[in-house]
Design an enzyme around this catalytic site. Sequence first.
Site, PDB file in Angstrom:
ATOM      1  N   LEU A  18       0.835  -1.199   0.000  1.00 42.02           N
ATOM      2  CA  LEU A  18       0.000   0.000   0.000  1.00 42.02           C
ATOM      3  C   LEU A  18       0.876   1.259   0.000  1.00 42.02           C
ATOM      4  O   LEU A  18       0.573   2.243  -0.665  1.00 42.02           O
ATOM      5  CB  LEU A  18      -0.942  -0.001   1.207  1.00 42.02           C
ATOM      6  CG  LEU A  18      -1.917   1.179   1.268  1.00 42.02           C
ATOM      7  CD1 LEU A  18      -2.834   1.202   0.054  1.00 42.02           C
ATOM      8  CD2 LEU A  18      -2.749   1.158   2.547  1.00 42.02           C
ATOM      9  N   ILE A 437      20.010  20.945  17.759  1.00 41.64           N
ATOM     10  CA  ILE A 437      19.503  19.797  18.512  1.00 41.64           C
ATOM     11  C   ILE A 437      20.307  18.524  18.257  1.00 41.64           C
ATOM     12  O   ILE A 437      20.213  17.556  19.006  1.00 41.64           O
ATOM     13  CB  ILE A 437      18.001  19.582  18.219  1.00 41.64           C
ATOM     14  CG1 ILE A 437      17.234  20.891  18.434  1.00 41.64           C
ATOM     15  CG2 ILE A 437      17.396  18.490  19.067  1.00 41.64           C
ATOM     16  CD1 ILE A 437      17.388  21.512  19.815  1.00 41.64           C
ATOM     17  N   GLY A 438      21.081  18.489  17.190  1.00 44.50           N
ATOM     18  CA  GLY A 438      21.940  17.313  17.001  1.00 44.50           C
ATOM     19  C   GLY A 438      22.164  16.944  15.558  1.00 44.50           C
ATOM     20  O   GLY A 438      23.274  16.920  15.069  1.00 44.50           O
ATOM     21  N   TRP A 567       9.897   3.283  21.692  1.00 44.27           N
ATOM     22  CA  TRP A 567       9.881   3.057  20.249  1.00 44.27           C
ATOM     23  C   TRP A 567      10.358   1.655  19.865  1.00 44.27           C
ATOM     24  O   TRP A 567      10.760   1.405  18.735  1.00 44.27           O
ATOM     25  CB  TRP A 567      10.695   4.152  19.530  1.00 44.27           C
ATOM     26  CG  TRP A 567      10.037   5.507  19.654  1.00 44.27           C
ATOM     27  CD1 TRP A 567       8.782   5.757  20.137  1.00 44.27           C
ATOM     28  CD2 TRP A 567      10.581   6.793  19.310  1.00 44.27           C
ATOM     29  NE1 TRP A 567       8.518   7.110  20.110  1.00 44.27           N
ATOM     30  CE2 TRP A 567       9.599   7.768  19.619  1.00 44.27           C
ATOM     31  CE3 TRP A 567      11.809   7.228  18.778  1.00 44.27           C
ATOM     32  CZ2 TRP A 567       9.799   9.130  19.401  1.00 44.27           C
ATOM     33  CZ3 TRP A 567      12.002   8.588  18.561  1.00 44.27           C
ATOM     34  CH2 TRP A 567      11.012   9.526  18.871  1.00 44.27           C
ATOM     35  N   GLU A 611       4.896  10.733  25.685  1.00 40.13           N
ATOM     36  CA  GLU A 611       3.981   9.777  25.066  1.00 40.13           C
ATOM     37  C   GLU A 611       3.935   8.439  25.794  1.00 40.13           C
ATOM     38  O   GLU A 611       3.056   7.629  25.529  1.00 40.13           O
ATOM     39  CB  GLU A 611       4.306   9.597  23.581  1.00 40.13           C
ATOM     40  CG  GLU A 611       5.560   8.810  23.315  1.00 40.13           C
ATOM     41  CD  GLU A 611       5.917   8.770  21.829  1.00 40.13           C
ATOM     42  OE1 GLU A 611       5.957   9.844  21.212  1.00 40.13           O
ATOM     43  OE2 GLU A 611       6.163   7.683  21.323  1.00 40.13           O
ATOM     44  N   CYS A 649      10.364  16.940  22.332  1.00 34.17           N
ATOM     45  CA  CYS A 649       9.536  17.478  21.256  1.00 34.17           C
ATOM     46  C   CYS A 649       8.333  16.571  21.050  1.00 34.17           C
ATOM     47  O   CYS A 649       8.117  15.659  21.828  1.00 34.17           O
ATOM     48  CB  CYS A 649      10.342  17.578  19.971  1.00 34.17           C
ATOM     49  SG  CYS A 649      11.073  16.024  19.478  1.00 34.17           S
ATOM     50  N   GLU A 671      10.643  21.796  22.159  1.00 34.48           N
ATOM     51  CA  GLU A 671       9.811  22.271  21.042  1.00 34.48           C
ATOM     52  C   GLU A 671       8.735  23.197  21.564  1.00 34.48           C
ATOM     53  O   GLU A 671       8.062  22.888  22.539  1.00 34.48           O
ATOM     54  CB  GLU A 671       9.155  21.072  20.352  1.00 34.48           C
ATOM     55  CG  GLU A 671       8.225  21.485  19.242  1.00 34.48           C
ATOM     56  CD  GLU A 671       7.497  20.292  18.620  1.00 34.48           C
ATOM     57  OE1 GLU A 671       8.173  19.408  18.091  1.00 34.48           O
ATOM     58  OE2 GLU A 671       6.275  20.287  18.672  1.00 34.48           O
ATOM     59  N   HIS A 700       9.919  21.840  10.929  1.00 36.76           N
ATOM     60  CA  HIS A 700       9.109  20.925  10.112  1.00 36.76           C
ATOM     61  C   HIS A 700       8.776  21.498   8.749  1.00 36.76           C
ATOM     62  O   HIS A 700       8.232  20.809   7.898  1.00 36.76           O
ATOM     63  CB  HIS A 700       7.821  20.548  10.854  1.00 36.76           C
ATOM     64  CG  HIS A 700       8.113  19.828  12.135  1.00 36.76           C
ATOM     65  ND1 HIS A 700       8.137  20.464  13.344  1.00 36.76           N
ATOM     66  CD2 HIS A 700       8.469  18.549  12.374  1.00 36.76           C
ATOM     67  CE1 HIS A 700       8.463  19.599  14.282  1.00 36.76           C
ATOM     68  NE2 HIS A 700       8.674  18.431  13.719  1.00 36.76           N
TER      69      HIS A 700
HETATM   70  N1  GLN Z   1      19.240  14.534  18.434  1.00 36.37           N
HETATM   71  C1  GLN Z   1      18.144  14.152  17.588  1.00 36.37           C
HETATM   72  C2  GLN Z   1      18.224  14.916  16.270  1.00 36.37           C
HETATM   73  O1  GLN Z   1      18.673  16.022  16.277  1.00 36.37           O
HETATM   74  C3  GLN Z   1      16.831  14.458  18.247  1.00 36.37           C
HETATM   75  C4  GLN Z   1      15.671  13.982  17.408  1.00 36.37           C
HETATM   76  C5  GLN Z   1      14.326  14.161  18.039  1.00 36.37           C
HETATM   77  O2  GLN Z   1      14.147  14.884  18.964  1.00 36.37           O
HETATM   78  N2  GLN Z   1      13.340  13.518  17.534  1.00 36.37           N
HETATM   79  O3  GLN Z   1      17.801  14.407  15.246  1.00 36.37           O
HETATM   80 ZN    ZN Z   2      13.090  16.809  18.629  1.00 30.28          ZN
END
Ligand code: GLN
Ligand code: ZN
Length: 760
Positions: A18, A437-438, A567, A611, A649, A671, A700
């Site tokens: 799909l 953030i990385g 996850w 979550e 986030c 976030e 995003h």
């Molecule tokens: N350190 C990760 C990145 O920058 C954090 C990803 C995330 O928060 N989902 O991709």
């Molecule tokens: Zn993030």
Amino acid sequence: MIKNHCIGYPRIGPKRELKTALEKYWKGEINENELQSIASNLKRTNWEIQKSFNLDLICSNDFSYYDQVLDTICLMGAIPERFKSNEKIISLKTYFAMARGSQTKDLDVSALEMTKWFDTNYHYLVPEFNKRQKFKLSSNKIFDEFLEAKKVGIITKPILLGPLTFLELGKTIEAGFEKIDLLDSLLPVYKEIIEKLNNLGAEWIQIDEPILVKSHSQKFIKLIKNAFDQIKSYSKKTKILLTTYFETVDDKILNEISNSNIDAVHFDCVRGNLSLTSEIIKSSKKIISLGVVDGRNIWKSNLKEKLEFLESFKNKNTNIWVSTSCPLLHCPYDLDLETKVPSDIRNWLAFSKQKLKEMSFLKDVLNNTKTIKDEYYLDNQKLVLDRKNSKKINNANVKNKTKNINEKILSRISPFSKRIEIQNKIFNLPTFPTTTIGSFPQTTDVRISRAKYKKGEITEEQYINDLETKTIEVIKKQEEIGIDVLVHGEFERNDMVEYFGEQLEGFTFTSSGWVQSYGSRCVKPPIIFGDVSRPNMMTVKWSKFAQQQTNKIVKGMLTGPITILQWSFVRDDQPRQQTAYEIAFAIRDEVKDLEANGIKMIQIDEPALREGLPLKQKDWNNYLKWAVNSFKISSSVVQDETQIHTHMCYAEFEDIIQSIADLDADVISIETSRSRMELLTTFEKFNYPNQIGPGVYDIHSPRVPHKNEMKSLIERASKILDKKKIWVNPDCGLKTRGWPETIASLEMMVQAAKELRSGK
Ligand code: GLN
Ligand code: ZN
């Protein structure tokens, strides 16, 4: 005779057919007819598999081109105005516009919001309701699917998302009413649907109401019996099955269900514990569907335990059916397709198809057409025992570590106020220090290089060489832009959980274990089968390499224990808390090694902390306690000089702000773009003690934010928080972005910080 039934089968296809078809359709490579015919084949295969395992009731309308809540939005004709649809029957074009947004000449609109489906990793599209919301039957999908199956000789049990869940999962787009107030205007559409299915010859309709496992107000609870009595009254012959899943149903709600006129009720007996003494068993004449086979994990059932449970109900003369705990949407297709999992572990697993077989066997034993002398049963008991006693699972060292969790393990040497003084002297950062953030863009060249390496087309040396080049480049770029605290870019990582899982003991990976995340997107969660430990350093090499390229500080980058847990498919033979602690100790080892190798700031990402919250609020505190402990086990091993960062986030954090503070990270980047104002007010109300980087732009979208937007955001934050506490960073990692907008945005961000520093 005791029956069995499927309450939902995976729809993406055994080989993600799909997904492939949808993506081709979106690119215009196939037309609507071709897409429909691929979908037909998938549905038919699903029906035939259920038939081949002798399931008494086979389900339909569990198929979806994108999402079952979006299907229901169409079915009920609740299309938000901005999609300008005046179609009688909602077209696929409008359907996908709601799912993915549209940027054509005649329709330039953003998609519906997407959010997590209960506590799973599946995402649904959020219905939008206004005060005078009208509902009108606007889709034939549920009828078409019923007829499609009927044509091949199968009378299915159509699945319909229930009115309470549909309303409660939506959001109101204007003030002055409650979602549930719309129930009376919604029910007439259910009436039409049920009457029509009745006329088409449906014997059963399954109404999914997972919302009933949550806790509800008195007002809401009072509506339940009446709503279901009405639903029942719409059908002449067709019987109504109400399905609840993901948790137990509170007693008060259970009573309402019990007193209603519906014919059957399904309960999750893996997550929940339906009691033999409950009113619904003692006094109602309803059929009780017992969801005993775990629908959202991948372990074989212990058939002995399941039989004992089922028989206890049978002995009470309860009219029972056998099923999975929840729809199989969250479980991969078929273990027979699996090629990667080592054979001993594979023996412990059951995917969707194998779960049908379990359901079929359980029913046959209850009906005395099979016995526990059957080879299948004996085999099952042997494998269950093998798993229990396997050396691969148990690691005494790991278990010992987790037995002694004390304050010393959970706490930094000094309190934050003292640590930060020491750290400020060492790092000597300007006000509003900038960082990211990385991850930096994972462009195709990086992915191609990794794919080639995995296929053996390039050597490890070449692959590492490619990664080194990328890392050197990204350090240089960050220096040029003028960022204060650098990152190494995460080019060596395929995924933030898989990368760690692959290097930890106790994890295994599948070739075929895909589950739908949203729309055409699927994930292949790792399987945690045994005690988790870290045999070798995981990230030290890359962090050290990056740090050697610059005089600025480079943050070490780790995924936190809760996110890794959340996850993955988690083992079911011990509490989740125990597994979380084991992962936490593995990360702790890594943190210690990073520090010993000269890394002075270490970020431990926990985007999934929120979550993991249980569905029932009464269970929150317990979860938050072990989740916070897990983070602290991982992070508290360092000296005062080493600065611990975390990042969060994908969620709103208002209701868990105390726990976020309890993590005691020196710095958190978080976030804020989805709820900019609210987060800041939360921080105003709650005096957050440590340093914080509220995301100043949304990663995003490819849009480059203007300097002044970010400046005003930082200024707003400075009015609420102590200026000295504020960091400046984007909302999340930059992995999915392209380079041009990444550089442009970061340049703007650095300028914004610089101008504010110099008082401009
Ligand atoms: N350190 C990760 C990145 O920058 C954090 C990803 C995330 O928060 N989902 O991709
Ligand atoms: Zn993030």
